[in-house]
Motif scaffolding. Sequence first.
Motif, PDB file in Angstrom:
ATOM      1  N   PRO A 142     -21.919  20.079  23.289  1.00  0.00           N
ATOM      2  CA  PRO A 142     -22.737  19.938  24.499  1.00  0.00           C
ATOM      3  C   PRO A 142     -24.096  19.328  24.159  1.00  0.00           C
ATOM      4  O   PRO A 142     -24.750  19.734  23.197  1.00  0.00           O
ATOM      5  CB  PRO A 142     -22.882  21.376  24.990  1.00  0.00           C
ATOM      6  CG  PRO A 142     -21.665  22.066  24.477  1.00  0.00           C
ATOM      7  CD  PRO A 142     -21.392  21.449  23.122  1.00  0.00           C
ATOM      8  N   GLY A 143     -24.478  18.334  24.907  1.00  0.00           N
ATOM      9  CA  GLY A 143     -25.730  17.635  24.631  1.00  0.00           C
ATOM     10  C   GLY A 143     -25.590  16.481  23.668  1.00  0.00           C
ATOM     11  O   GLY A 143     -26.551  15.740  23.433  1.00  0.00           O
ATOM     12  N   GLY A 144     -24.384  16.308  23.084  1.00  0.00           N
ATOM     13  CA  GLY A 144     -24.160  15.186  22.181  1.00  0.00           C
ATOM     14  C   GLY A 144     -24.097  13.870  22.936  1.00  0.00           C
ATOM     15  O   GLY A 144     -23.926  13.839  24.167  1.00  0.00           O
ATOM     16  N   HIS A 145     -24.234  12.781  22.212  1.00  0.00           N
ATOM     17  CA  HIS A 145     -24.320  11.458  22.843  1.00  0.00           C
ATOM     18  C   HIS A 145     -23.219  10.534  22.335  1.00  0.00           C
ATOM     19  O   HIS A 145     -22.818  10.611  21.172  1.00  0.00           O
ATOM     20  CB  HIS A 145     -25.684  10.830  22.565  1.00  0.00           C
ATOM     21  CG  HIS A 145     -26.833  11.657  23.024  1.00  0.00           C
ATOM     22  ND1 HIS A 145     -27.159  11.806  24.359  1.00  0.00           N
ATOM     23  CD2 HIS A 145     -27.731  12.397  22.334  1.00  0.00           C
ATOM     24  CE1 HIS A 145     -28.213  12.595  24.467  1.00  0.00           C
ATOM     25  NE2 HIS A 145     -28.572  12.974  23.251  1.00  0.00           N
ATOM     26  N   ALA A 146     -22.773   9.681  23.223  1.00  0.00           N
ATOM     27  CA  ALA A 146     -21.738   8.703  22.873  1.00  0.00           C
ATOM     28  C   ALA A 146     -22.218   7.303  23.204  1.00  0.00           C
ATOM     29  O   ALA A 146     -23.082   7.098  24.062  1.00  0.00           O
ATOM     30  CB  ALA A 146     -20.447   8.990  23.632  1.00  0.00           C
TER      31      ALA A 146
END
Length: 273
Positions: A142-146
């Motif tokens: 959660p909160g990670g970026h792609a």
Amino acid sequence: MSSAAGRAPSPDQTPAGWSDHAEPYDEWLAPLTRRFAADVVDALAVGPGTRLLDVAAGTGALALAAAASGAEVLATDFAPGMVGLLERRADALGLAVTTAVMDGQALDVPDGAFDAAASLFGLIFFPDTAAGARELHRVLRPGGHAAVVARADGGLTFHPLVLEALAQAGVREPGRAAAPAAFRLSAPAALGALLTEAGFADVAVRLLEHAWPVPAPEALFRSAPSWSAPLRPVFDDLRPEQVSAGAAAFRDVVVKRFGGALPARALLATGTR
């Protein structure tokens, strides 16, 4: 977003289409993709301790740039030849990159295992691009970026310029070149929708532009069937004299119209889990 049900994959959607041509791809195209890899590293704020998953990593433009920045990298690709070359390049550079042969539409990694996940000119070839985007979402904490990088409309001029050069050289209907599958996501709205429909928030799409210096245009032209799956059928139909004439016409276009450096434009889409 995905290909039509039951449609046979094109050569650029099969492992063999890439594995058998990893070295020429790395020689001719990777110098350009490395420029876009630096944009992804910046966009995702990759740095020491970042757990990054590189999907459809190819010969490692993004994986190596991320590892050089201090990230903990897992690089995956469905083509064993690409993965093998990536491993050799990482070893030669003294960079720690974990690699694995995997289908990006069904990754064998746990949910929420990464801080960042990206695909640089890779996911865009998938038969099911929506599945690939959902997998990027699944593997992030959660909160990670792609980030997904796609070719922009008119943004990578090599493919059409080869056909233009052949036509100028008198090759009638230079033929059986299929439009690369990757062009399905060359519009900002299509690429943004792909991430939004996969569940990402704060989706943004922006244009990236780089020059592709071509010091040897005729050699680049002749190299096309060794690394460009969509162009191989075209070259299969050519006689040696037609290849020579096309190479000369391509050289003239590159030098006279573009001053020796082809323009390259791509779209960078980012989103948050």
